[in-house]
Design an enzyme around this catalytic site. Structure first.
Site, PDB file in Angstrom:
ATOM      1  N   TRP A 103       0.815  -1.214   0.000  1.00 57.04           N
ATOM      2  CA  TRP A 103       0.000   0.000   0.000  1.00 57.04           C
ATOM      3  C   TRP A 103       0.847   1.262   0.000  1.00 57.04           C
ATOM      4  O   TRP A 103       0.453   2.269  -0.585  1.00 57.04           O
ATOM      5  CB  TRP A 103      -0.993  -0.016   1.155  1.00 57.04           C
ATOM      6  N   ASP A 173      -1.623   6.658   6.513  1.00 57.32           N
ATOM      7  CA  ASP A 173      -2.707   5.787   6.044  1.00 57.32           C
ATOM      8  C   ASP A 173      -2.968   4.766   7.148  1.00 57.32           C
ATOM      9  O   ASP A 173      -2.163   3.875   7.377  1.00 57.32           O
ATOM     10  CB  ASP A 173      -2.264   5.095   4.741  1.00 57.32           C
ATOM     11  N   LYS A 197     -12.175  -1.819   6.431  1.00 61.59           N
ATOM     12  CA  LYS A 197     -11.324  -2.794   7.106  1.00 61.59           C
ATOM     13  C   LYS A 197     -11.800  -2.985   8.550  1.00 61.59           C
ATOM     14  O   LYS A 197     -11.977  -4.086   9.009  1.00 61.59           O
ATOM     15  CB  LYS A 197      -9.862  -2.350   7.091  1.00 61.59           C
TER      16      LYS A 197
HETATM   17  C1  PLP Z   1      -7.469  -1.439   1.674  1.00 60.23           C
HETATM   18  C2  PLP Z   1      -6.413  -0.436   1.802  1.00 60.23           C
HETATM   19  C3  PLP Z   1      -6.320   0.657   0.923  1.00 60.23           C
HETATM   20  C4  PLP Z   1      -7.231   0.843  -0.285  1.00 60.23           C
HETATM   21  O1  PLP Z   1      -8.567   0.929   0.008  1.00 60.23           O
HETATM   22  P1  PLP Z   1      -9.690   0.940  -1.157  1.00 60.23           P
HETATM   23  O2  PLP Z   1     -10.887   1.427  -0.438  1.00 60.23           O
HETATM   24  O3  PLP Z   1      -9.814  -0.463  -1.672  1.00 60.23           O
HETATM   25  O4  PLP Z   1      -9.242   1.870  -2.213  1.00 60.23           O
HETATM   26  C5  PLP Z   1      -5.317   1.567   1.136  1.00 60.23           C
HETATM   27  N1  PLP Z   1      -4.451   1.437   2.160  1.00 60.23           N
HETATM   28  C6  PLP Z   1      -4.499   0.389   3.019  1.00 60.23           C
HETATM   29  C7  PLP Z   1      -3.509   0.288   4.124  1.00 60.23           C
HETATM   30  C8  PLP Z   1      -5.488  -0.570   2.875  1.00 60.23           C
HETATM   31  O5  PLP Z   1      -5.540  -1.610   3.719  1.00 60.23           O
END
Ligand code: PLP
Length: 362
Positions: A103, A173, A197
Protein backbone atom coordinates in the site's frame (compact mmCIF):
# COMPACT_ATOMS: atom_id res chain seq x y z
CA UNK A 1 -22.14 -18.29 15.43
CA UNK A 2 -25.68 -16.93 15.23
CA UNK A 3 -27.57 -16.75 11.90
CA UNK A 4 -25.22 -19.36 10.40
CA UNK A 5 -22.56 -16.68 10.05
CA UNK A 6 -18.95 -17.69 9.44
CA UNK A 7 -15.71 -16.53 11.02
CA UNK A 8 -14.59 -14.24 8.24
CA UNK A 9 -10.85 -13.50 8.22
CA UNK A 10 -11.05 -11.26 5.14
CA UNK A 11 -8.68 -8.28 4.90
CA UNK A 12 -11.61 -6.11 3.80
CA UNK A 13 -14.50 -5.68 3.53
CA UNK A 14 -14.51 -7.41 6.86
CA UNK A 15 -16.68 -8.42 9.78
CA UNK A 16 -18.84 -5.85 11.56
CA UNK A 17 -20.12 -6.23 15.13
CA UNK A 18 -23.21 -8.47 15.17
CA UNK A 19 -25.01 -6.07 17.52
CA UNK A 20 -24.57 -3.29 14.96
CA UNK A 21 -25.84 -5.43 12.09
CA UNK A 22 -28.89 -6.34 14.15
CA UNK A 23 -29.66 -2.68 14.86
CA UNK A 24 -29.26 -1.80 11.19
CA UNK A 25 -31.59 -4.67 10.25
CA UNK A 26 -34.19 -3.45 12.74
CA UNK A 27 -34.06 0.08 11.28
CA UNK A 28 -33.92 -1.02 7.65
CA UNK A 29 -37.49 -0.38 6.52
CA UNK A 30 -38.39 2.57 8.70
CA UNK A 31 -35.61 4.50 10.40
CA UNK A 32 -36.91 5.81 13.73
CA UNK A 33 -40.40 6.71 12.51
CA UNK A 34 -39.02 8.72 9.56
CA UNK A 35 -41.08 6.48 7.27
CA UNK A 36 -38.06 5.50 5.20
CA UNK A 37 -34.77 3.62 5.11
CA UNK A 38 -31.54 5.63 5.45
CA UNK A 39 -30.75 4.57 1.85
CA UNK A 40 -33.88 6.40 0.68
CA UNK A 41 -33.33 9.59 2.63
CA UNK A 42 -32.36 13.03 1.35
CA UNK A 43 -28.86 13.93 2.46
CA UNK A 44 -30.25 17.45 3.06
CA UNK A 45 -32.95 16.25 5.45
CA UNK A 46 -32.85 17.05 9.13
CA UNK A 47 -32.95 13.39 10.04
CA UNK A 48 -29.85 12.62 7.96
CA UNK A 49 -28.09 15.76 9.17
CA UNK A 50 -28.46 14.40 12.68
CA UNK A 51 -27.02 11.02 11.66
CA UNK A 52 -24.01 12.79 10.12
CA UNK A 53 -23.46 15.19 13.02
CA UNK A 54 -23.69 12.43 15.63
CA UNK A 55 -21.25 10.27 13.66
CA UNK A 56 -18.71 13.09 13.62
CA UNK A 57 -19.25 13.97 17.29
CA UNK A 58 -18.92 10.33 18.35
CA UNK A 59 -15.74 9.86 16.31
CA UNK A 60 -14.28 13.02 17.85
CA UNK A 61 -15.04 11.70 21.33
CA UNK A 62 -13.72 8.22 20.56
CA UNK A 63 -10.37 9.45 19.21
CA UNK A 64 -10.10 12.65 21.24
CA UNK A 65 -9.79 14.70 18.06
CA UNK A 66 -8.70 18.28 18.89
CA UNK A 67 -10.86 21.22 17.73
CA UNK A 68 -8.29 22.39 15.20
CA UNK A 69 -8.76 19.23 13.13
CA UNK A 70 -11.53 18.69 10.56
CA UNK A 71 -13.21 15.32 10.07
CA UNK A 72 -14.14 14.61 6.44
CA UNK A 73 -16.21 11.76 4.97
CA UNK A 74 -15.04 11.31 1.38
CA UNK A 75 -16.11 8.82 -1.28
CA UNK A 76 -13.66 6.90 -3.43
CA UNK A 77 -12.39 4.60 -0.71
CA UNK A 78 -8.75 4.45 0.24
CA UNK A 79 -7.21 4.61 -3.20
CA UNK A 80 -8.48 8.11 -3.96
CA UNK A 81 -6.50 9.39 -0.96
CA UNK A 82 -3.26 8.29 -2.64
CA UNK A 83 -3.98 11.15 -5.10
CA UNK A 84 -5.77 13.61 -2.82
CA UNK A 85 -2.90 13.75 -0.32
CA UNK A 86 -0.22 14.93 -2.79
CA UNK A 87 -2.68 17.11 -4.77
CA UNK A 88 -3.61 19.00 -1.63
CA UNK A 89 -0.45 18.92 0.46
CA UNK A 90 2.42 19.22 -2.04
CA UNK A 91 2.94 22.94 -1.92
CA UNK A 92 6.72 23.01 -2.37
CA UNK A 93 6.49 19.95 -4.61
CA UNK A 94 8.50 17.48 -2.55
CA UNK A 95 7.32 14.81 -0.14
CA UNK A 96 8.99 11.96 1.75
CA UNK A 97 7.55 8.46 1.77
CA UNK A 98 8.48 5.39 3.80
CA UNK A 99 8.16 2.24 1.69
CA UNK A 100 6.96 -0.69 3.79
CA UNK A 101 4.85 -2.77 1.41
CA UNK A 102 2.09 -2.96 -1.16
CA UNK A 103 0.00 0.00 0.00
CA UNK A 104 2.87 2.43 0.52
CA UNK A 105 4.17 1.49 -2.94
CA UNK A 106 0.82 2.43 -4.45
CA UNK A 107 0.86 5.73 -2.55
CA UNK A 108 4.39 6.47 -3.81
CA UNK A 109 3.52 5.70 -7.44
CA UNK A 110 0.50 8.01 -7.29
CA UNK A 111 2.35 10.85 -5.55
CA UNK A 112 5.05 10.79 -8.26
CA UNK A 113 2.42 12.11 -10.68
CA UNK A 114 2.23 15.38 -8.75
CA UNK A 115 5.71 16.10 -7.50
CA UNK A 116 9.06 14.83 -6.31
CA UNK A 117 8.97 11.82 -4.01
CA UNK A 118 11.92 10.93 -1.78
CA UNK A 119 11.76 7.38 -0.47
CA UNK A 120 13.52 8.04 2.84
CA UNK A 121 13.39 4.46 4.19
CA UNK A 122 12.39 1.08 2.80
CA UNK A 123 12.06 -2.53 3.84
CA UNK A 124 12.04 -3.83 0.25
CA UNK A 125 15.39 -5.61 0.85
CA UNK A 126 13.70 -8.25 3.02
CA UNK A 127 10.40 -8.54 1.25
CA UNK A 128 8.70 -5.94 3.48
CA UNK A 129 8.84 -8.20 6.52
CA UNK A 130 9.81 -5.42 8.93
CA UNK A 131 9.49 -1.68 9.61
CA UNK A 132 12.71 0.20 8.78
CA UNK A 133 14.46 2.44 11.32
CA UNK A 134 12.82 5.86 11.05
CA UNK A 135 14.66 7.60 13.90
CA UNK A 136 17.02 9.65 11.70
CA UNK A 137 15.53 10.08 8.24
CA UNK A 138 17.20 12.29 5.60
CA UNK A 139 14.29 14.70 5.13
CA UNK A 140 14.88 17.65 2.78
CA UNK A 141 14.20 21.02 4.43
CA UNK A 142 11.44 21.88 1.94
CA UNK A 143 9.57 18.54 2.21
CA UNK A 144 5.84 19.18 2.52
CA UNK A 145 5.18 16.04 4.54
CA UNK A 146 6.40 12.58 5.56
CA UNK A 147 4.01 9.78 4.58
CA UNK A 148 3.63 6.35 6.15
CA UNK A 149 1.26 3.41 5.79
CA UNK A 150 0.95 2.76 9.49
CA UNK A 151 -0.34 -0.81 9.13
CA UNK A 152 0.53 -2.68 5.94
CA UNK A 153 -2.53 -4.85 5.41
CA UNK A 154 -0.92 -7.24 2.92
CA UNK A 155 2.52 -7.55 4.51
CA UNK A 156 1.33 -7.61 8.12
CA UNK A 157 3.62 -4.99 9.63
CA UNK A 158 2.81 -2.08 11.90
CA UNK A 159 4.65 0.86 13.47
CA UNK A 160 4.96 0.59 17.22
CA UNK A 161 6.73 3.97 17.31
CA UNK A 162 6.14 6.78 14.84
CA UNK A 163 8.96 8.15 12.65
CA UNK A 164 10.87 11.23 13.77
CA UNK A 165 9.73 13.68 11.09
CA UNK A 166 12.06 16.42 12.36
CA UNK A 167 9.24 18.91 12.58
CA UNK A 168 7.66 18.04 9.23
CA UNK A 169 3.99 17.13 8.87
CA UNK A 170 3.23 13.43 9.35
CA UNK A 171 0.60 11.86 7.05
CA UNK A 172 -0.64 8.37 7.88
CA UNK A 173 -2.71 5.79 6.04
CA UNK A 174 -4.41 4.04 8.96
CA UNK A 175 -6.93 2.10 6.82
CA UNK A 176 -6.36 -1.32 8.33
CA UNK A 177 -5.78 -0.16 11.92
CA UNK A 178 -8.27 2.72 12.18
CA UNK A 179 -9.89 2.69 15.66
CA UNK A 180 -8.03 -0.47 16.67
CA UNK A 181 -6.08 1.34 19.40
CA UNK A 182 -5.83 4.80 20.96
CA UNK A 183 -4.28 7.40 18.67
CA UNK A 184 -2.75 10.74 19.61
CA UNK A 185 -4.20 12.77 16.74
CA UNK A 186 -1.97 15.80 17.35
CA UNK A 187 1.10 13.73 16.37
CA UNK A 188 -0.21 13.90 12.80
CA UNK A 189 -1.03 16.53 10.21
CA UNK A 190 -3.39 14.19 8.40
CA UNK A 191 -4.74 10.73 9.17
CA UNK A 192 -6.89 8.86 6.70
CA UNK A 193 -8.53 5.47 6.62
CA UNK A 194 -10.71 3.53 4.22
CA UNK A 195 -13.51 2.34 6.47
CA UNK A 196 -14.15 -1.17 5.14
CA UNK A 197 -11.32 -2.79 7.11
CA UNK A 198 -12.19 -1.99 10.68
CA UNK A 199 -15.33 0.13 10.70
CA UNK A 200 -18.08 -0.14 8.09
CA UNK A 201 -19.03 -0.78 4.46
CA UNK A 202 -16.68 -0.04 1.54
CA UNK A 203 -16.62 3.10 -0.56
CA UNK A 204 -15.64 5.81 1.87
CA UNK A 205 -12.56 7.19 3.57
CA UNK A 206 -12.43 9.25 6.72
CA UNK A 207 -9.86 12.05 6.64
CA UNK A 208 -8.76 13.85 9.80
CA UNK A 209 -6.80 16.94 8.81
CA UNK A 210 -5.25 19.79 10.76
CA UNK A 211 -7.00 23.00 9.71
CA UNK A 212 -3.88 24.94 8.75
CA UNK A 213 -3.08 22.30 6.10
CA UNK A 214 -6.33 22.91 4.23
CA UNK A 215 -5.50 25.03 1.18
CA UNK A 216 -7.78 27.31 -0.79
CA UNK A 217 -5.08 28.07 -3.38
CA UNK A 218 -4.88 24.74 -5.22
CA UNK A 219 -3.86 24.69 -8.89
CA UNK A 220 -6.78 24.74 -11.38
CA UNK A 221 -6.16 21.18 -12.52
CA UNK A 222 -7.36 19.82 -9.18
CA UNK A 223 -10.97 18.64 -9.64
CA UNK A 224 -13.42 20.37 -7.29
CA UNK A 225 -14.31 17.12 -5.59
CA UNK A 226 -10.65 16.39 -4.81
CA UNK A 227 -10.02 19.52 -2.74
CA UNK A 228 -10.06 18.98 1.02
CA UNK A 229 -11.20 22.60 1.40
CA UNK A 230 -14.40 21.88 -0.53
CA UNK A 231 -15.28 19.01 1.81
CA UNK A 232 -14.27 20.94 4.93
CA UNK A 233 -16.24 24.06 3.95
CA UNK A 234 -19.37 21.99 3.31
CA UNK A 235 -19.27 19.59 6.29
CA UNK A 236 -18.72 16.70 3.84
CA UNK A 237 -22.06 17.52 2.17
CA UNK A 238 -20.76 19.29 -0.94
CA UNK A 239 -22.51 16.64 -3.03
CA UNK A 240 -24.49 13.53 -2.10
CA UNK A 241 -22.17 11.68 0.28
CA UNK A 242 -22.06 7.96 0.97
CA UNK A 243 -25.00 8.31 3.38
CA UNK A 244 -25.22 4.60 4.03
CA UNK A 245 -21.56 4.27 5.02
CA UNK A 246 -21.77 7.33 7.28
CA UNK A 247 -24.81 5.81 9.01
CA UNK A 248 -23.17 2.40 9.50
CA UNK A 249 -19.87 3.90 10.68
CA UNK A 250 -21.81 6.05 13.15
CA UNK A 251 -23.32 2.89 14.62
CA UNK A 252 -19.87 1.35 15.01
CA UNK A 253 -18.56 4.52 16.76
CA UNK A 254 -21.41 4.27 19.27
CA UNK A 255 -20.74 0.57 19.72
CA UNK A 256 -17.06 1.23 20.48
CA UNK A 257 -17.91 4.08 22.88
CA UNK A 258 -20.29 1.84 24.81
CA UNK A 259 -17.72 -0.98 24.98
CA UNK A 260 -14.92 0.90 26.73
CA UNK A 261 -13.57 3.07 23.89
CA UNK A 262 -10.26 2.54 22.12
CA UNK A 263 -8.29 1.47 25.21
CA UNK A 264 -10.60 -1.50 25.64
CA UNK A 265 -10.59 -2.23 21.89
CA UNK A 266 -6.78 -2.26 21.92
CA UNK A 267 -6.73 -4.69 24.87
CA UNK A 268 -9.19 -7.03 23.12
CA UNK A 269 -7.21 -6.86 19.88
CA UNK A 270 -3.89 -7.55 21.60
CA UNK A 271 -5.36 -10.57 23.37
CA UNK A 272 -6.60 -11.99 20.07
CA UNK A 273 -3.29 -11.37 18.30
CA UNK A 274 -1.36 -12.96 21.18
CA UNK A 275 -3.41 -16.15 20.86
CA UNK A 276 -2.50 -16.45 17.19
CA UNK A 277 1.15 -15.37 17.40
CA UNK A 278 1.81 -17.63 20.41
CA UNK A 279 0.55 -20.54 18.35
CA UNK A 280 2.65 -19.58 15.29
CA UNK A 281 5.77 -19.24 17.46
CA UNK A 282 5.23 -22.70 18.95
CA UNK A 283 4.30 -24.40 15.68
CA UNK A 284 6.82 -26.43 13.67
CA UNK A 285 4.57 -26.41 10.60
CA UNK A 286 3.38 -22.79 10.38
CA UNK A 287 5.68 -19.74 10.47
CA UNK A 288 4.81 -16.06 10.90
CA UNK A 289 6.17 -13.92 8.04
CA UNK A 290 7.03 -10.74 9.96
CA UNK A 291 9.84 -9.73 12.34
CA UNK A 292 8.28 -10.15 15.81
CA UNK A 293 8.75 -6.54 16.97
CA UNK A 294 6.95 -5.16 13.88
CA UNK A 295 4.02 -7.56 13.80
CA UNK A 296 0.58 -6.16 13.05
CA UNK A 297 -2.17 -6.74 15.58
CA UNK A 298 -4.73 -6.69 12.73
CA UNK A 299 -3.30 -8.69 9.81
CA UNK A 300 -1.33 -11.87 10.51
CA UNK A 301 0.43 -13.39 7.48
CA UNK A 302 1.96 -16.85 7.83
CA UNK A 303 3.14 -19.77 5.74
CA UNK A 304 3.16 -23.57 5.85
CA UNK A 305 6.17 -25.53 4.51
CA UNK A 306 5.08 -25.23 0.84
CA UNK A 307 2.79 -23.38 -1.56
CA UNK A 308 0.84 -26.58 -2.20
CA UNK A 309 0.23 -27.06 1.51
CA UNK A 310 -0.75 -23.38 1.90
CA UNK A 311 -3.55 -23.97 -0.62
CA UNK A 312 -4.62 -27.18 1.11
CA UNK A 313 -4.83 -25.45 4.49
CA UNK A 314 -6.92 -22.64 3.01
CA UNK A 315 -9.48 -25.03 1.53
CA UNK A 316 -9.60 -27.29 4.61
CA UNK A 317 -10.10 -24.18 6.76
CA UNK A 318 -12.91 -22.95 4.54
CA UNK A 319 -14.68 -26.31 4.81
CA UNK A 320 -14.35 -26.06 8.60
CA UNK A 321 -15.99 -22.59 8.70
CA UNK A 322 -12.99 -20.23 8.58
CA UNK A 323 -13.27 -18.08 5.48
CA UNK A 324 -10.84 -15.89 3.51
CA UNK A 325 -7.53 -17.14 4.89
CA UNK A 326 -5.70 -17.00 1.56
CA UNK A 327 -2.77 -14.56 1.56
CA UNK A 328 -2.82 -11.68 -0.93
CA UNK A 329 -1.87 -12.81 -4.44
CA UNK A 330 1.29 -10.65 -4.35
CA UNK A 331 2.77 -12.46 -1.33
CA UNK A 332 1.03 -15.86 -1.19
CA UNK A 333 0.80 -17.96 1.96
CA UNK A 334 -1.99 -17.40 4.43
CA UNK A 335 -3.28 -14.36 6.24
CA UNK A 336 -5.74 -14.00 9.09
CA UNK A 337 -7.19 -10.50 9.41
CA UNK A 338 -8.50 -10.13 12.95
CA UNK A 339 -10.04 -6.66 13.06
CA UNK A 340 -12.08 -5.16 15.92
CA UNK A 341 -15.22 -7.17 15.11
CA UNK A 342 -13.57 -10.62 14.99
CA UNK A 343 -14.55 -12.28 18.28
CA UNK A 344 -11.83 -13.85 20.42
CA UNK A 345 -13.64 -17.19 20.08
CA UNK A 346 -13.07 -16.97 16.32
CA UNK A 347 -9.30 -16.71 16.78
CA UNK A 348 -9.26 -19.48 19.40
CA UNK A 349 -11.29 -21.74 17.12
CA UNK A 350 -8.92 -21.02 14.22
CA UNK A 351 -5.87 -21.85 16.34
CA UNK A 352 -7.41 -25.10 17.48
CA UNK A 353 -8.18 -25.96 13.83
CA UNK A 354 -4.57 -25.16 12.77
CA UNK A 355 -3.18 -27.19 15.67
CA UNK A 356 -5.20 -30.23 14.63
CA UNK A 357 -4.20 -29.71 11.02
CA UNK A 358 -0.54 -29.70 12.03
CA UNK A 359 -0.93 -32.84 14.14
CA UNK A 360 -2.51 -34.67 11.17
CA UNK A 361 -0.26 -33.33 8.41
CA UNK A 362 2.92 -32.00 10.03
C1 PLP B 1 -7.47 -1.44 1.67
C2 PLP B 1 -6.41 -0.44 1.80
C3 PLP B 1 -6.32 0.66 0.92
C4 PLP B 1 -7.23 0.84 -0.28
O1 PLP B 1 -8.57 0.93 0.01
P1 PLP B 1 -9.69 0.94 -1.16
O2 PLP B 1 -10.89 1.43 -0.44
O3 PLP B 1 -9.81 -0.46 -1.67
O4 PLP B 1 -9.24 1.87 -2.21
C5 PLP B 1 -5.32 1.57 1.14
N1 PLP B 1 -4.45 1.44 2.16
C6 PLP B 1 -4.50 0.39 3.02
C7 PLP B 1 -3.51 0.29 4.12
C8 PLP B 1 -5.49 -0.57 2.88
O5 PLP B 1 -5.54 -1.61 3.72
Amino acid sequence: MKYGRTYNFSAGPAMMPEEVLEEIAAEMLNYRASGMCVMEMSHRSQVFQQIRDEAEADLRRLMGIPDNYKVLFIQGGGTLQFAMVPMNLMKNGTACYVETGAWSKKAIAEARKYGKVEVVASSADRNFSYIPDCSDLAIPADADYVYICENETINGTTYHTLPDTKGHVLVSDQSSMFLSRPCNVSDYGLIWGGVQKNVGPAGMAIVIIREDLIRHDLPDFVPTYLSYAVHADNDSLYNTPNCWAIYCCGKVFKYLLSHGGLEAAAARNQEKADVLYRFLDSSRFFTGSVRPEDRSVMNVPFVSPSKEQDAQVVSAAKAAGFDNLKGHKSVGGLRASIYNAMPKEGVEALVSFLRKYEAANG
